[in-house]
Design a protein around this motif. Structure first.
Motif, short mmCIF file in Angstrom:
data_model
loop_
_atom_site.label_atom_id
_atom_site.label_comp_id
_atom_site.label_asym_id
_atom_site.label_seq_id
_atom_site.Cartn_x
_atom_site.Cartn_y
_atom_site.Cartn_z
N HIS A 1 0.82 -1.21 0.00
CA HIS A 1 0.00 0.00 0.00
C HIS A 1 0.85 1.27 0.00
N ILE A 2 2.12 1.17 0.42
CA ILE A 2 3.01 2.32 0.23
C ILE A 2 3.17 2.58 -1.26
N ILE A 3 3.36 1.52 -2.05
CA ILE A 3 3.49 1.67 -3.50
C ILE A 3 2.23 2.32 -4.07
N SER A 4 1.07 1.86 -3.61
CA SER A 4 -0.19 2.40 -4.12
C SER A 4 -0.35 3.88 -3.77
N GLN A 5 -0.08 4.23 -2.54
CA GLN A 5 -0.26 5.62 -2.12
C GLN A 5 0.76 6.55 -2.76
N VAL A 6 2.00 6.09 -2.91
CA VAL A 6 3.00 6.88 -3.61
C VAL A 6 2.57 7.08 -5.07
N GLY A 7 1.83 6.11 -5.61
CA GLY A 7 1.33 6.25 -6.97
C GLY A 7 0.46 7.49 -7.14
N TYR A 8 -0.38 7.80 -6.15
CA TYR A 8 -1.17 9.03 -6.22
C TYR A 8 -0.26 10.25 -6.33
N MET A 9 0.82 10.24 -5.56
CA MET A 9 1.73 11.39 -5.57
C MET A 9 2.48 11.49 -6.89
N VAL A 10 2.92 10.35 -7.41
CA VAL A 10 3.62 10.35 -8.69
C VAL A 10 2.70 10.87 -9.80
N ALA A 11 1.45 10.42 -9.79
CA ALA A 11 0.49 10.91 -10.77
C ALA A 11 0.26 12.40 -10.62
N GLY A 12 0.19 12.88 -9.38
CA GLY A 12 0.01 14.31 -9.14
C GLY A 12 1.18 15.13 -9.67
N VAL A 13 2.40 14.60 -9.51
CA VAL A 13 3.57 15.28 -10.07
C VAL A 13 3.44 15.36 -11.59
N GLY A 14 2.98 14.27 -12.20
CA GLY A 14 2.81 14.25 -13.65
C GLY A 14 1.77 15.25 -14.12
N LEU A 15 0.71 15.44 -13.34
CA LEU A 15 -0.31 16.43 -13.72
C LEU A 15 0.29 17.84 -13.71
N GLY A 16 1.10 18.13 -12.71
CA GLY A 16 1.92 19.34 -12.74
C GLY A 16 1.24 20.66 -12.43
N SER A 17 -0.07 20.69 -12.23
CA SER A 17 -0.75 21.95 -11.93
C SER A 17 -0.46 22.36 -10.49
#
Length: 562
Positions: free
Chosen positions: A271-287
């Motif tokens: 679940h660390i991998i899963s939750q970090v995934g939200y953050m990685v996706a947020g970085v990709g969105l970049g807004s």
């Protein structure tokens, strides 16, 4: 040249960690609590928008760069050091405490690094210090997992160094800012960061190593490596499209594997991998909304994930067991641990009134505002899996459900206090998110408690809970091995190394036998010459050549021996 003079929190923590190697008893415990408070005070005393620069061998370095993005991570890192030290007060292991402090200091050093060289130095300290939190468990599985962990992170460090050199040669700059382009330096540094973020396919070091770490060491491990990676991604790669889809994949990958595993700490590691995934996706969105959501979610995640792993660690500490199939009914003897764990479970599931609700929904909302409907739906789906496995499955089969007949005592007082502090913060952030929003890197006009957000989350959570109890019989832990991508280096990789080693040994043996055969023949010839009356000095090649050949043969034979 030094512009400004400020106390660096990382250096303060490293120097303050040294007495932990020799202090004993109450003195050591007292210093464990005072030191992180001093570090927190040092972080809070740093003035925003400040950079300390030095000239070193012709290079301009910035070992301390303070802005709103770095301060968010600095605050929560200092908080988790205090909570983790409180949780570990009963541990009489100076080496583990020093390793934890240096590991935490390296995380602080990385988030305040204003240049790539300083970042690299702290990046490598992080690798070396963190592996000791795995090895200090002192069992073979921990040694093996730590060695694999070290290999993967050494690979990441080499890629980072190669990327820094390529970047410097191309741009002439070592400043750590948003990297542009798409050349070799860009991708080498990106891959190095993604390794520490546990992004597939080089992610399996995390669920492999974290469950094998010490009970207290896992709390520190959950906070620094992956969240430091999130910080450097947000600093160096905002708006990188690849990260959007990689992050979404991580959110789903982690929750799927969490359903398959039986060990409670391994489940939480996925679940660390899963939750970090939200953050990685947020970085990709970049807004601005997405990056602020990344910082907010990293802040809340460090706290609630530490709380979850402290609860699981308390169970392991008091029962000696960590498999769902061996647990059950612990609420009878560990009710405080159970209740505190559930606060962490509700937080990670983005349940209203708890911290995850005010941070995770910000990233999902950023995807909706950006018109990313598929991203929005997939991240929402991952949240369903999180609630089912972390907040329902794990506590049900560990604390409720079938009674395994275990009657351990409650966790020690210091462990319960540490869990209580983390739980209180999770609850306060969930009720009063304004102070968290105020320290985010960008001003955000975001309201978590709207009718739309509340209705959406409650529908998802309630129907997920209904589904869990309908399929309760098939969702329990199973006594089996869940294969992940680490199979490729744990099985075929090990076999390949064995074959390569066998081939090298055969070549080694062949060379050694050949040299020894030559030596024996030379010795026999010399003996024959003496017996037949020839003086050694009259040997055709001369005595010097003869003895030189013997010495070389001996040296080579010794050097190539096993």
């Amino acid at each position: 040249m030094v512009e400004g003079l400020h106390l660096h929190p990382a250096l303060l923590l490293m120097l303050g960690a040294l007495p932990l190697a020799v202090l004993q008893g109450r003195s050591r415990q007292l210093w464990q609590l005072i030191l992180p408070l001093l570090v927190l005070g040092a972080v809070m005393a740093l003035p925003a928008d400040t950079t300390v620069r030095i000239q070193l061998v012709g290079l301009e370095l910035a070992p301390l760069r303070v802005d709103k993005l770095s301060l968010v991570f600095g605050y929560v890192f200092a908080l988790i050091i205090f909570i983790g030290n409180c949780f570990a007060l009963q541990v009489d292991d100076g080496a583990q405490h020093v390793a934890a402090a240096f590991y935490a200091a390296s995380g602080l050093g990385a988030v305040f690094a204003g240049d790539l060289i300083t970042l690299y130095v702290f990046w490598e300290i992080m690798m070396v210090a963190s592996v000791w939190l795995i090895w200090r468990r002192r069992r073979q599985a921990a040694y093996d997992a730590g060695f694999r962990y070290l290999i993967i992170h050494a690979l990441g460090g080499m890629l980072l160094l190669a990327g820094i050199i390529a970047y410097w040669l191309h741009t002439g700059s070592l400043a750590f800012e948003a990297l542009e382009g798409g050349g070799a330096a860009f991708y080498l540094i990106l891959v190095a960061f993604l390794i520490n973020a546990a992004a597939p396919p080089l992610h399996a070091w995390l669920p492999d190593a974290y469950p094998e770490a010490t009970v207290t060491g896992t709390v520190f491990l959950s906070a620094f490596t992956t969240k430091t990676a999130v910080y450097v991604l947000a600093r160096g790669f905002p708006g990188t499209e690849l990260l959007v889809w990689l992050g979404v994949f991580m959110t789903l990958y982690g929750v799927i594997y969490a359903f398959l595993v039986n060990d409670i700490r391994r489940l939480l590691s996925y679940h660390i991998i899963s939750q970090v995934g939200y953050m990685v996706a947020g970085v990709g969105l970049g807004s601005a909304l997405a990056i602020s959501g990344v910082a907010a979610h990293a802040f809340t995640h460090i706290l609630y994930k530490a709380l979850l792993l402290m609860g699981a660690g308390a169970v392991l500490q008091m029962t000696g067991r960590s498999r769902l199939t061996e647990l059950g009914g612990l609420y009878r003897s560990m009710p405080v641990t159970f209740l505190l764990y559930m606060i962490g479970g509700l937080s990670i599931s983005a349940f209203p009134l708890f911290s995850g609700f005010v941070s995770k929904t910000m990233i999902i909302e950023a995807a909706a505002v950006d018109g990313r409907g598929v991203v929005f739906l997939l991240m929402t789906l991952a949240g369903v899996g999180t609630f089912m496995s972390t907040t329902l499955k794990l506590p049900w089969y560990t604390f409720m459900g079938r009674d395994a007949g275990l009657r351990p005592a409650e966790a020690p007082l210091n462990m319960r206090i540490a869990m209580g502090i983390a739980a209180l913060l999770c609850f306060l952030i969930g009720i009063f998110p304004g102070w968290l929003y105020a320290i985010l890197p960008y001003p955000v006009d975001y309201q978590a408690y709207t009718a739309g957000h509340l209705i959406k989350e409650m529908q998802l959570l309630l129907f997920t809970g209904l589904g869990f109890f309908l399929f309760l019989r098939v969702l329990g832990g199973k006594e089996k091995i869940s294969l992940d991508l680490d199979w490729f280096y744990r099985v075929p990789g090990k076999q390949t190394l064995a074959r390569v080693g066998s081939g090298i040994r055969r070549i080694d043996t062949g060379f050694r036998d050949a040299f020894m055969l030559g030596f024996r023949r030379a010795e026999e010839k010399a003996t024959h010459l003496r017996v037949s009356g020839w003086p050694l000095r009259s040997w055709p090649t001369g005595s010097m050549a003869f003895w030189t050949a013997i010495v070389l043969a001996l040296l080579l034979a010794f050097g190539m021996g096993e």
